[in-house]
Design an enzyme around this catalytic site. Structure first.
Site, PDB file in Angstrom:
ATOM      1  N   LYS A   1      -1.334  -8.074 -33.448  1.00 16.80           N
ATOM      2  CA  LYS A   1      -0.319  -8.732 -34.282  1.00 16.80           C
ATOM      3  C   LYS A   1      -0.954  -9.447 -35.485  1.00 16.80           C
ATOM      4  CE  LYS A   1       2.973  -9.388 -30.454  1.00 16.80           C
ATOM      5  NZ  LYS A   1       3.886 -10.358 -29.780  1.00 16.80           N
TER       6      LYS A   1
ATOM      7  N   TYR B   1      12.100  -5.237 -32.020  1.00 13.52           N
ATOM      8  CA  TYR B   1      12.462  -6.328 -31.113  1.00 13.52           C
ATOM      9  C   TYR B   1      13.979  -6.487 -30.973  1.00 13.52           C
ATOM     10  CZ  TYR B   1       7.607  -7.911 -30.635  1.00 13.52           C
ATOM     11  OH  TYR B   1       6.276  -8.009 -30.324  1.00 13.52           O
TER      12      TYR B   1
ATOM     13  N   ASN C   1       1.185 -14.603 -30.597  1.00 11.41           N
ATOM     14  CA  ASN C   1       0.425 -14.407 -29.356  1.00 11.41           C
ATOM     15  C   ASN C   1      -0.472 -13.165 -29.370  1.00 11.41           C
ATOM     16  OD1 ASN C   1       2.417 -12.517 -29.080  1.00 11.41           O
ATOM     17  ND2 ASN C   1       3.392 -13.447 -27.293  1.00 11.41           N
TER      18      ASN C   1
ATOM     19  N   HIS D   1       0.669  -7.099 -28.526  1.00 10.03           N
ATOM     20  CA  HIS D   1       1.865  -6.595 -27.846  1.00 10.03           C
ATOM     21  C   HIS D   1       1.458  -5.605 -26.767  1.00 10.03           C
ATOM     22  CE1 HIS D   1       5.635  -4.464 -27.046  1.00 10.03           C
ATOM     23  NE2 HIS D   1       5.003  -3.329 -27.290  1.00 10.03           N
TER      24      HIS D   1
ATOM     25  N   GLU E   1       7.879   3.778 -27.449  1.00 10.80           N
ATOM     26  CA  GLU E   1       7.203   3.033 -28.524  1.00 10.80           C
ATOM     27  C   GLU E   1       6.066   3.855 -29.134  1.00 10.80           C
ATOM     28  OE1 GLU E   1       8.176  -1.364 -26.536  1.00 10.80           O
ATOM     29  OE2 GLU E   1       6.102  -0.726 -26.744  1.00 10.80           O
TER      30      GLU E   1
HETATM   31  P1  ATP Z   1       5.551  -8.394 -26.520  1.00 18.19           P
HETATM   32  O1  ATP Z   1       6.852  -7.646 -26.345  1.00 18.19           O
HETATM   33  O2  ATP Z   1       5.307  -8.818 -27.952  1.00 18.19           O
HETATM   34  O3  ATP Z   1       4.392  -7.688 -25.928  1.00 18.19           O
HETATM   35  P2  ATP Z   1       6.202 -10.006 -24.239  1.00 18.19           P
HETATM   36  O4  ATP Z   1       6.676  -8.733 -23.637  1.00 18.19           O
HETATM   37  O5  ATP Z   1       5.171 -10.794 -23.498  1.00 18.19           O
HETATM   38  O6  ATP Z   1       5.653  -9.769 -25.708  1.00 18.19           O
HETATM   39  P3  ATP Z   1       8.933 -10.615 -24.895  1.00 18.19           P
HETATM   40  O7  ATP Z   1       9.819 -11.368 -23.982  1.00 18.19           O
HETATM   41  O8  ATP Z   1       9.120  -9.144 -25.038  1.00 18.19           O
HETATM   42  O9  ATP Z   1       7.424 -10.969 -24.516  1.00 18.19           O
HETATM   43  O10 ATP Z   1       9.067 -11.304 -26.329  1.00 18.19           O
HETATM   44  C1  ATP Z   1       8.661 -10.612 -27.490  1.00 18.19           C
HETATM   45  C2  ATP Z   1       7.952 -11.561 -28.405  1.00 18.19           C
HETATM   46  O11 ATP Z   1       8.869 -12.572 -28.840  1.00 18.19           O
HETATM   47  C3  ATP Z   1       6.816 -12.361 -27.756  1.00 18.19           C
HETATM   48  O12 ATP Z   1       5.592 -11.680 -27.729  1.00 18.19           O
HETATM   49  C4  ATP Z   1       6.737 -13.554 -28.666  1.00 18.19           C
HETATM   50  O13 ATP Z   1       6.037 -13.211 -29.865  1.00 18.19           O
HETATM   51  C5  ATP Z   1       8.199 -13.808 -28.986  1.00 18.19           C
HETATM   52  N1  ATP Z   1       8.806 -14.768 -28.054  1.00 18.19           N
HETATM   53  C6  ATP Z   1       9.193 -14.514 -26.781  1.00 18.19           C
HETATM   54  N2  ATP Z   1       9.710 -15.606 -26.196  1.00 18.19           N
HETATM   55  C7  ATP Z   1       9.657 -16.575 -27.117  1.00 18.19           C
HETATM   56  C8  ATP Z   1      10.039 -17.951 -27.145  1.00 18.19           C
HETATM   57  N3  ATP Z   1      10.595 -18.552 -26.085  1.00 18.19           N
HETATM   58  N4  ATP Z   1       9.828 -18.652 -28.291  1.00 18.19           N
HETATM   59  C9  ATP Z   1       9.264 -18.073 -29.365  1.00 18.19           C
HETATM   60  N5  ATP Z   1       8.885 -16.770 -29.422  1.00 18.19           N
HETATM   61  C10 ATP Z   1       9.068 -16.034 -28.308  1.00 18.19           C
HETATM   62 MG    MG Z   2       8.008  -7.421 -24.647  1.00 15.89          MG
END
Ligand code: ATP
Ligand code: MG
Length: 137
Positions: free
Chosen positions: A9, A49, A112, A115, A126
């Site tokens: 990212k 997303y 974070n 992904h 994807e």
């Molecule tokens: P990713 O899909 O990016 O691998 P993930 O599967 O761990 O991450 P998801 O629940 O899919 O988490 O959320 C997608 C992204 O949205 C997260 O990686 C983060 O960048 C953001 N995100 C998720 N939850 C929060 C939150 N509570 N506050 C802020 N940003 C969030």
């Molecule tokens: Mg995710």
């Protein structure tokens, strides 16, 4: 063999962590089946997303993901989806286990570092989205 999509990212790109993350991917036994650097448009970030469209963090998430270049990779390995998610750690770095990429490198729950696909089907979808027409497995 299973496919999963990894993205380095924008926050990790800004910190010049591409090499460290790729080294970890190879050390974990993944094959890098396809790799390219790109910059997501706002529309691409919103599409990627889309399941989070109603969430309060959606706008900030899409701004973040489109603010600079990313590296996208199709990774293959036995149990690729689960293993990559184990290596990256919990979404919120405060909850991420010791030794995970997010524990070491994530700045916040939004920024974070990486992904990982969340299911085998999403891994295939994807990878197909970012590498259309490429024979991945
Ligand atoms: P990713 O899909 O990016 O691998 P993930 O599967 O761990 O991450 P998801 O629940 O899919 O988490 O959320 C997608 C992204 O949205 C997260 O990686 C983060 O960048 C953001 N995100 C998720 N939850 C929060 C939150 N509570 N506050 C802020 N940003 C969030
Ligand atoms: Mg995710």
């Amino acid at each position: 063999m299973q496919l999963t999509l990894a993205i380095i990212k924008p926050d990790a790109m800004e910190k010049r962590l591409q090499g460290a993350i790729l080294q970890r991917i190879l050390a974990e036994g993944f094959e890098v089946v396809a790799l390219r650097q790109t910059r997501l448009t706002r529309e691409q970030a919103e599409g990627f997303y889309a399941v989070h469209r109603e969430k309060p963090f959606f706008d900030g998430l899409c701004s973040f993901m489109s603010r600079g270049p990313v590296v996208v990779m199709a990774l293959s390995r036995e149990d690729a989806v689960r293993h990559w998610r184990e290596v990256i750690g919990a979404t919120n770095p405060a909850d991420a286990a010791e030794g995970t990429i997010r524990k070491h490198h994530a700045s916040s729950v939004t920024e974070n570092a990486v992904h990982g696909s969340d299911s085998q089907e999403n891994g295939r979808l994807e990878c197909g989205y970012f590498f259309p027409g490429v024979e991945l497995l």
